[in-house]
Motif scaffolding. Structure first.
Motif, PDB file in Angstrom:
ATOM      1  N   ALA A  76       0.828  -1.209   0.000  1.00  0.00           N
ATOM      2  CA  ALA A  76       0.000   0.000   0.000  1.00  0.00           C
ATOM      3  C   ALA A  76       0.862   1.260   0.000  1.00  0.00           C
ATOM      4  CB  ALA A  76      -0.935   0.000   1.216  1.00  0.00           C
ATOM      5  N   ALA A  79       2.717   1.605  -3.421  1.00  0.00           N
ATOM      6  CA  ALA A  79       1.800   2.062  -4.467  1.00  0.00           C
ATOM      7  C   ALA A  79       1.521   3.551  -4.322  1.00  0.00           C
ATOM      8  CB  ALA A  79       0.498   1.263  -4.395  1.00  0.00           C
ATOM      9  N   ARG A  80       1.258   3.985  -3.092  1.00  0.00           N
ATOM     10  CA  ARG A  80       0.959   5.403  -2.862  1.00  0.00           C
ATOM     11  C   ARG A  80       2.126   6.287  -3.262  1.00  0.00           C
ATOM     12  NH1 ARG A  80       0.411   5.223   2.351  1.00  0.00           N
ATOM     13  NH2 ARG A  80       2.404   6.200   2.890  1.00  0.00           N
ATOM     14  N   ALA A  85      -1.993   2.620  -8.784  1.00  0.00           N
ATOM     15  CA  ALA A  85      -3.140   1.983  -8.136  1.00  0.00           C
ATOM     16  C   ALA A  85      -2.679   0.760  -7.350  1.00  0.00           C
ATOM     17  CB  ALA A  85      -4.158   1.570  -9.194  1.00  0.00           C
ATOM     18  N   PRO A  86      -3.162   0.596  -6.136  1.00  0.00           N
ATOM     19  CA  PRO A  86      -2.810  -0.589  -5.356  1.00  0.00           C
ATOM     20  C   PRO A  86      -3.584  -1.814  -5.842  1.00  0.00           C
ATOM     21  CG  PRO A  86      -4.402   0.719  -4.157  1.00  0.00           C
ATOM     22  CD  PRO A  86      -4.080   1.495  -5.405  1.00  0.00           C
ATOM     23  N   GLY A  88      -5.997  -4.768  -4.450  1.00  0.00           N
ATOM     24  CA  GLY A  88      -6.818  -5.143  -3.313  1.00  0.00           C
ATOM     25  C   GLY A  88      -7.072  -6.637  -3.253  1.00  0.00           C
ATOM     26  N   ARG A 117      -0.526  -4.266   4.727  1.00  0.00           N
ATOM     27  CA  ARG A 117      -1.598  -3.603   3.963  1.00  0.00           C
ATOM     28  C   ARG A 117      -1.304  -3.623   2.464  1.00  0.00           C
ATOM     29  NH1 ARG A 117      -4.821   0.358   6.808  1.00  0.00           N
ATOM     30  NH2 ARG A 117      -4.701   1.700   4.977  1.00  0.00           N
ATOM     31  N   ASP A 119      -3.763  -2.197   0.308  1.00  0.00           N
ATOM     32  CA  ASP A 119      -4.417  -1.013  -0.251  1.00  0.00           C
ATOM     33  C   ASP A 119      -4.783  -0.048   0.869  1.00  0.00           C
ATOM     34  OD1 ASP A 119      -6.720  -2.051   0.952  1.00  0.00           O
ATOM     35  OD2 ASP A 119      -7.465  -2.927  -0.904  1.00  0.00           O
ATOM     36  N   GLU A 120      -5.312   1.096   0.494  1.00  0.00           N
ATOM     37  CA  GLU A 120      -5.613   2.144   1.473  1.00  0.00           C
ATOM     38  C   GLU A 120      -6.837   1.804   2.327  1.00  0.00           C
ATOM     39  OE1 GLU A 120      -3.641   4.636   2.199  1.00  0.00           O
ATOM     40  OE2 GLU A 120      -2.269   3.872   0.676  1.00  0.00           O
ATOM     41  N   GLU A 121      -7.595   0.792   1.931  1.00  0.00           N
ATOM     42  CA  GLU A 121      -8.730   0.347   2.737  1.00  0.00           C
ATOM     43  C   GLU A 121      -8.308  -0.652   3.806  1.00  0.00           C
ATOM     44  OE1 GLU A 121      -9.060   0.563  -0.808  1.00  0.00           O
ATOM     45  OE2 GLU A 121      -9.752   2.576  -0.228  1.00  0.00           O
TER      46      GLU A 121
END
Length: 238
Positions: A76, A79-80, A85-86, A88, A117, A119-121
């Protein structure tokens, strides 16, 4: 088993070599094997990634990356920072299912530990395993400190209702210390799951032919090998 998720209790502990051993044994048995690396970090565009290394060592049929990020960070974060884009858990599960439709075995190799992690979720490899209803093989270090991280990983799997297939020591030292030798007995208890293999350190440097010939001797029969946990522990343990 059609899909196995390979996770570690940390990073740089032998997940890729363990995945390659699994792939080598299954390929030698005549199974078609696909290796899925959801997020490859810390590798440049033209460099070989973990999936490439698994194919080189094992002779498996297919290797797939869903994303590649240049910095050696959690997926995550990488990617950021790359502005990309990550990946998921739903994407990981979908890709694994597609591969399973055309291969006998799909090996999904995570990045770092189970709850890193993606992704950001806050999606993790554990979430992907749950979506797939796939068992997780946990790769651990040999020495001091491994019992706690193994127990925590096992607890996280149980809390999510995910099957832990067992534990593999990802890099067994040529001269194991007392902690490593004792851990052969203690790891199954900490994990609440069987010890299913011990990969000698340095095996990633073997020629592919040597690696494939030796791989069955590192893994228990449930993983397709001939390695005997009781016999190894009696000989190498403390």
């Amino acid at each position: 088993m059609t899909v196995i998720v390979i996770s570690g209790t940390g990073t740089e502990i032998g997940k890729t070599v363990t995945t390659a051993a699994l792939a080598a044994v299954a390929t030698a048995a005549g199974r078609t094997v696909a290796v899925l690396k959801p997020a490859q970090t810390g590798v440049g565009p033209e460099e070989a990634g973990d999936a490439d290394e698994v194919l080189r060592l094992s002779g498996a049929a297919t290797g797939t990356e869903l994303a590649r990020f240049p910095e050696p960070l959690a997926p995550a974060t990488a990617a950021r920072r790359a502005g990309l884009a990550p990946v998921g858990p739903a994407e990981v599960a979908e890709a694994a299912r597609k591969l399973a439709a055309t291969h006998d075995l799909v090996l999904v190799e995570g990045a770092g530990g189970l709850l890193v992690r993606f992704d950001e979720e806050g999606g993790t490899l554990a979430d992907a395993a749950r979506l797939l209803d796939a068992p997780v093989l946990v790769v651990t270090p040999a020495g001091l400190g491994t019992l706690n991280s193994t127990a925590l990983t096992a607890e996280a799997l149980r809390a999510r209702g995910i099957e832990q297939l067992g534990v593999v020591v990802g890099s067994w030292p040529a001269e194991p210390d007392l902690a490593a030798r004792c851990n052969l007995t203690d790891l199954p208890e900490s994990a609440g799951a069987p010890l299913l293999g011990v990969i000698p350190e340095g095996t990633g440097a073997l020629a592919p032919e040597e690696f494939r010939a030796a791989a069955p001797t590192w893994l228990a029969p449930v993983l397709g090998g001939v390695w005997d946990a009781a016999a190894f522990t009696a000989t190498a343990g403390a």
